[in-house]
Design an enzyme around this catalytic site. Structure first.
Site, PDB file in Angstrom:
ATOM      1  CE1 TYR A  47      -3.054  -2.996   0.365  1.00  8.87           C
ATOM      2  CE2 TYR A  47      -3.656  -2.241   2.555  1.00  8.87           C
ATOM      3  CZ  TYR A  47      -3.807  -3.128   1.516  1.00  8.87           C
ATOM      4  OH  TYR A  47      -4.728  -4.144   1.629  1.00  8.87           O
ATOM      5  CG  HIS A 105      -0.979  -8.414   0.184  1.00  9.32           C
ATOM      6  ND1 HIS A 105      -0.606  -7.100   0.175  1.00  9.32           N
ATOM      7  CD2 HIS A 105      -2.308  -8.411  -0.068  1.00  9.32           C
ATOM      8  CE1 HIS A 105      -1.657  -6.336  -0.071  1.00  9.32           C
ATOM      9  NE2 HIS A 105      -2.699  -7.116  -0.232  1.00  9.32           N
TER      10      HIS A 105
END
Length: 273
Positions: A47, A105
């Site tokens: 992110y 992830h």
């Protein structure tokens, strides 16, 4: 706020997602959420906002032990040395001594699962992360992790909302007492104009989004992390906890088509079937 108890941690069922929140907007959103009472914050290496999240936590005045923080290692960094480097970098950006939950992830086609989880378990044993887990793992991948390797995963974070069926994953996770954490719980805004959800919302003086969120949070073993940059939206998501869905509402939601997968990166997504 209800919590999910998993692998020695208590995870609030409603959290704040921070995907695509950057810079001042990220810091403002996290500070606002913590001020409103959120205690579950979700970020990730990919992110690019861990520094903002960390700054917000430091400035919030909320005790570190009262916050559940999740971050994640990107699928390109799943070799043992790369995991360790990524984790060190994340912790430094977050300005923290530990995270509560560290997730893979996305799975990678070339990953060595035993080596990965040996590394992750060591981070847990060192107290640098309180728990470990996965995101975007299918049932066959979960079987390898849980049954063959015996890794103590605390959750599987996947896309889940009223327009996507995740019953196979959810059934497997429940059979092993592993929570599901729902990202994109509002289907990237697609629930807002859904006529069925709006009708249910009108009955309860709530929005379609609040109905969709409460439907998730009412489920056993399910948490949700909607992204919300504005305080008004964050408060609306908190207020969704008060929406009293009944059996008629749930039947109407169950009848909605559930085939809209919105996050499916062609370059590295697993075979969902």
């Amino acid at each position: 706020m209800d919590h999910l108890h998993t692998q020695g941690i208590d995870m609030p069922k409603l959290g704040l997602g921070t995907f695509r929140l950057q810079g001042d907007a990220c810091r403002a959103a996290v500070e606002s959420a913590l001020g409103l009472g959120y205690r579950h914050i979700d970020t990730a290496e990919m992110y690019g906002n861990e520094d903002g999240v960390g700054a917000s936590i430091a400035a919030s005045g909320v005790k570190r032990d009262d916050i559940h923080l999740t971050t994640k290692v990107w699928h390109e960094n799943l070799a043992p040395d790369a995991i360790r480097r990524a984790f060190d970098a994340s912790l430094k950006k977050l300005r923290l001594d530990y995270v509560d939950l560290y997730l893979v992830h996305w799975p990678s086609k070339g990953m060595n699962l035993p080596a990965m989880f040996e590394t992750l378990v060591k981070l847990k044993e060192q107290g640098r992360t309180r728990a470990i887990g996965v995101a975007n793992f299918t049932v066959p991948l979960l079987r390898q992790v849980v049954e063959e390797i015996g890794a103590p995963i605390a959750c599987n974070q996947v896309e889940y909302h009223v327009l996507l069926d995740q019953s196979k994953v959810l059934d497997y996770l429940r059979s092993h007492s592993i929570p599901l954490v729902a990202y994109c719980p509002l289907a990237q805004g697609k629930v807002v104009d859904n006529a069925v959800l709006r009708k249910i919302g009108a009955k309860h003086h709530a929005s379609a989004a609040q109905v969709a969120l409460k439907w998730l949070l009412d489920q056993d073993g399910v948490a949700a992390i909607p992204k919300a940059s504005r305080a008004e939206s964050q408060q609306a998501n908190l207020d969704a906890l008060k929406v009293p869905l009944d059996d008629e509402d749930r039947a109407a939601i169950a009848a909605l088509p559930k085939d809209q997968r919105l996050v499916n990166p062609a370059a590295f997504a697993p075979d969902w079937d």
